[in-house]
Design a protein around this motif. Structure first.
Motif, PDB file in Angstrom:
ATOM      1  N   VAL A   1      -2.918   5.614  -1.595  1.00  0.00           N
ATOM      2  CA  VAL A   1      -4.118   6.572  -0.625  1.00  0.00           C
ATOM      3  C   VAL A   1      -3.359   7.994  -0.570  1.00  0.00           C
ATOM      4  O   VAL A   1      -2.549   8.293  -0.277  1.00  0.00           O
TER       5      VAL A   1
ATOM      6  N   GLU B   1     -13.524   2.571   8.734  1.00  0.00           N
ATOM      7  CA  GLU B   1     -12.468   1.839   8.587  1.00  0.00           C
ATOM      8  C   GLU B   1     -12.446   0.866   8.042  1.00  0.00           C
ATOM      9  O   GLU B   1     -13.469  -0.039   8.125  1.00  0.00           O
TER      10      GLU B   1
ATOM     11  N   PHE C   1       1.120   5.342   0.735  1.00  0.00           N
ATOM     12  CA  PHE C   1       0.397   6.340   1.231  1.00  0.00           C
ATOM     13  C   PHE C   1       0.993   7.816   0.924  1.00  0.00           C
ATOM     14  O   PHE C   1       2.079   7.815   0.873  1.00  0.00           O
TER      15      PHE C   1
ATOM     16  N   ARG D   1      -4.786  11.783   1.207  1.00  0.00           N
ATOM     17  CA  ARG D   1      -5.687  12.588   2.052  1.00  0.00           C
ATOM     18  C   ARG D   1      -6.598  13.503   1.474  1.00  0.00           C
ATOM     19  O   ARG D   1      -7.712  13.744   1.662  1.00  0.00           O
TER      20      ARG D   1
ATOM     21  N   LEU E   1      -7.384   1.547   6.454  1.00  0.00           N
ATOM     22  CA  LEU E   1      -7.712   2.784   6.079  1.00  0.00           C
ATOM     23  C   LEU E   1      -9.005   3.525   6.319  1.00  0.00           C
ATOM     24  O   LEU E   1      -9.997   2.799   6.723  1.00  0.00           O
TER      25      LEU E   1
ATOM     26  N   VAL F   1       0.877  -1.077   0.050  1.00  0.00           N
ATOM     27  CA  VAL F   1       0.022  -0.071   0.056  1.00  0.00           C
ATOM     28  C   VAL F   1       1.118   1.149  -0.128  1.00  0.00           C
ATOM     29  O   VAL F   1       1.887   1.172   0.727  1.00  0.00           O
TER      30      VAL F   1
ATOM     31  N   HIS G   1      -8.659   9.526   1.715  1.00  0.00           N
ATOM     32  CA  HIS G   1      -8.475   8.506   2.724  1.00  0.00           C
ATOM     33  C   HIS G   1      -7.234   8.632   3.356  1.00  0.00           C
ATOM     34  O   HIS G   1      -6.285   9.288   2.815  1.00  0.00           O
ATOM     35  N   THR G   2      -7.018   7.985   4.379  1.00  0.00           N
ATOM     36  CA  THR G   2      -5.760   7.951   5.148  1.00  0.00           C
ATOM     37  C   THR G   2      -5.545   6.599   5.697  1.00  0.00           C
ATOM     38  O   THR G   2      -6.219   5.574   5.806  1.00  0.00           O
ATOM     39  N   VAL G   3      -4.153   6.545   6.062  1.00  0.00           N
ATOM     40  CA  VAL G   3      -3.735   5.259   6.851  1.00  0.00           C
ATOM     41  C   VAL G   3      -4.011   5.508   8.242  1.00  0.00           C
ATOM     42  O   VAL G   3      -3.323   6.459   9.086  1.00  0.00           O
TER      43      VAL G   3
END
Ligand code: FAD
Length: 421
Positions: free
Chosen positions: A184, A242, A160, A186, A228, A158, A212-214
């Motif tokens: 991903v 989540e 980010f 933000r 996520l 993944v 989206h965020t981790v």
């Protein structure tokens, strides 16, 4: 103590171009100091193509571009030392360097060109909750591991952050057989170049999850996955959204920080937006005889722009050496970022040092389609430039003509702003 007219700190594309340009402008006594074991900087790990379209009018890989400049430096007999790290520069331009062979030693410079590039923001800078398992890397680190040292850090990935390094590494890992589960981001837009979204994600069916965020790293010894979450307008995770995604590797592409510890210790004033030195149109900092160019000045997307900017730093440093001073007594016109513009480089134009047209580089604060960039000399509209697409990830430039500036010498402020549709 050895003495040089110009000491260039950093042998990446900025340092190489600046040194070459200083040589072309009549200075022989130049030293490039590079802490790595090879010239070329970050380009050596960028084995994809897309470099050199403006400068060489052909599409090169990063190492090819680096090699062209390293060859020019060799041909011109410009001196350089590798595996040598500059520790500091003092107000008398004494450069303190350290390497394995000579230990700590000093070099006297008459002018210094700061070309140290930038480093990546790490996990610590973005505070992702969870344990500290292995498998979390910065994207540039993995680029180096894969492209220069021959290691693949994982099989299910993944990423980010949708900056260019993240996008390029998504494609790179997919090409090596890894499963890239998602990129991903933000923000509601990517901070990378549009061309990289198409060529690195769309072409490989890699999903890009905006907003989206981790929100958690899962796993204790080795990563098992990430959680996520969707984010709200303030980029905060929304409870209840989540989703667990299994992966053994998380790559962070969450921004670059210009490496300015040496500059700060020297008393160079910084621009809070760029985290780089404040410079005039001659790329000189507030410390006389100290110039800056490339990613240490502000983060660039394209190396061609780095080269063009660094040519100016080299030329101006050469002029400084020849004249043994800089006359900064002239009127200073301030460049001001206004609506929709996050920063401008240079920060000001000094009429006594102005010798050419001035290329102003900047980033916008949001995504705009069909907008205009307006440049005002005080209240007078000087440029009204249509821009079909503007995004924070794509650096912009507009040239101000020297003649126009001189015809408007009474101007106090030149303002750049975006006029949205
Ligand atoms: C992943 C990635 C992909 C990219 N893709 C593209 C692309 O497709 N096309 C394109 O045109 N551009 C691309 N770029 C942009 C381009 O590569 C950079 O803008 C350019 O390399 C910046 O040059 P620089 O010399 O300022 O910095 P760097 O290349 O980082 O060089 C700085 C050098 O300074 C040295 N240094 C730092 N501190 C010291 C010290 N204290 N003492 C001695 N040496 C020091 C470093 O070791 C380094 O070699 C990409 C960049 C990255 C990171």
């Amino acid at each position: 103590m050895k003495e040089y007219d110009i000491v260039v700190i950093g042998g990446g594309p900025a340092g190489l171009a600046a040194a070459y340009s200083a040589k072309e402008n009549g200075i022989d006594n130049i030293l490039i100091i590079e802490r790595d074991n090879i010239l070329g900087g970050i380009l050596n790990q960028c084995i994809h193509n897309g470099f050199g379209l403006h400068v060489f009018k052909e599409e090169l890989t990063g190492p090819e571009y680096a090699e062209r400049y390293a060859n020019l430096v060799e041909e011109k007999n410009i001196e350089y030392i590798l595996n040598s790290m500059v520790l500091s520069v003092d107000e008398n331009k004494v450069v303190t360097v350290m390497n394995e062979e000579d230990g700590i030693f000093e070099i006297q410079a008459k002018a210094v060109i700061l070309a140290m590039g930038c480093r990546e923001r790490s996990r610590g800078a973005i505070n992702i909750p969870g344990y500290r398992p292995s498998g979390v890397f910065s994207a540039g680190m993995v680029q180096r591991l894969m492209n220069m040292e021959g290691y693949i850090p994982g099989k299910e990935v993944v990423i980010f952050g949708s900056g260019d390094i993240g996008l390029i590494m998504a494609r790179r890992m997919a090409l090596e057989g890894a499963k890239v589960k998602a990129v991903v981001e933000r923000k509601p837009y990517s901070s990378g170049l549009q061309r990289n979204i198409v060529q690195c994600l769309d072409d490989y069916d890699i999903p890009l999850l905006y907003q989206h965020t981790v929100s958690k790293v899962v796993g204790k010894d080795r990563m098992e996955g990430v959680v996520l979450s969707k984010v709200d307008d303030k980029k905060q995770a929304i409870p209840g959204t989540e989703e667990f995604v299994s992966c053994d590797t998380l790559l962070l592409s969450v921004g670059l920080i210009p490496e300015n510890e040496i500059s700060r210790d020297l008393g160079v004033k910084m621009n809070r937006k760029t985290s780089g030195p404040i410079v005039g149109e001659n790329l000189m900092t507030n410390v006389e005889g100290v110039f800056a160019c490339g990613n240490v000045l502000h983060v660039h997307d394209l190396v061609d722009h780095v080269t063009m900017e660094s040519n100016i730093a080299g030329k101006k440093a050469a002029e400084y050496i020849k004249m043994n001073k800089v006359d900064t007594s002239g009127k200073k016109i301030q460049l001001i970022p206004d609506k929709g513009v996050s920063y401008l480089v240079p920060d000001h134009i000094n009429l006594s040092t102005l010798s050419d047209d001035v290329t102003v580089r900047f980033r916008v604060t949001d995504v705009y389609e069909g907008a205009y960039v307006d440049v005002n000399f005080d209240d007078e509209l000087a440029i009204h430039r249509k821009k079909p697409f503007l995004a924070p990830g794509e650096m912009q430039e507009i040239k101000l003509k020297k003649d126009y500036i001189l015809e408007h010498q009474n101007t106090d402020n030149i303002t750049f702003k975006v006029e949205a549709k």
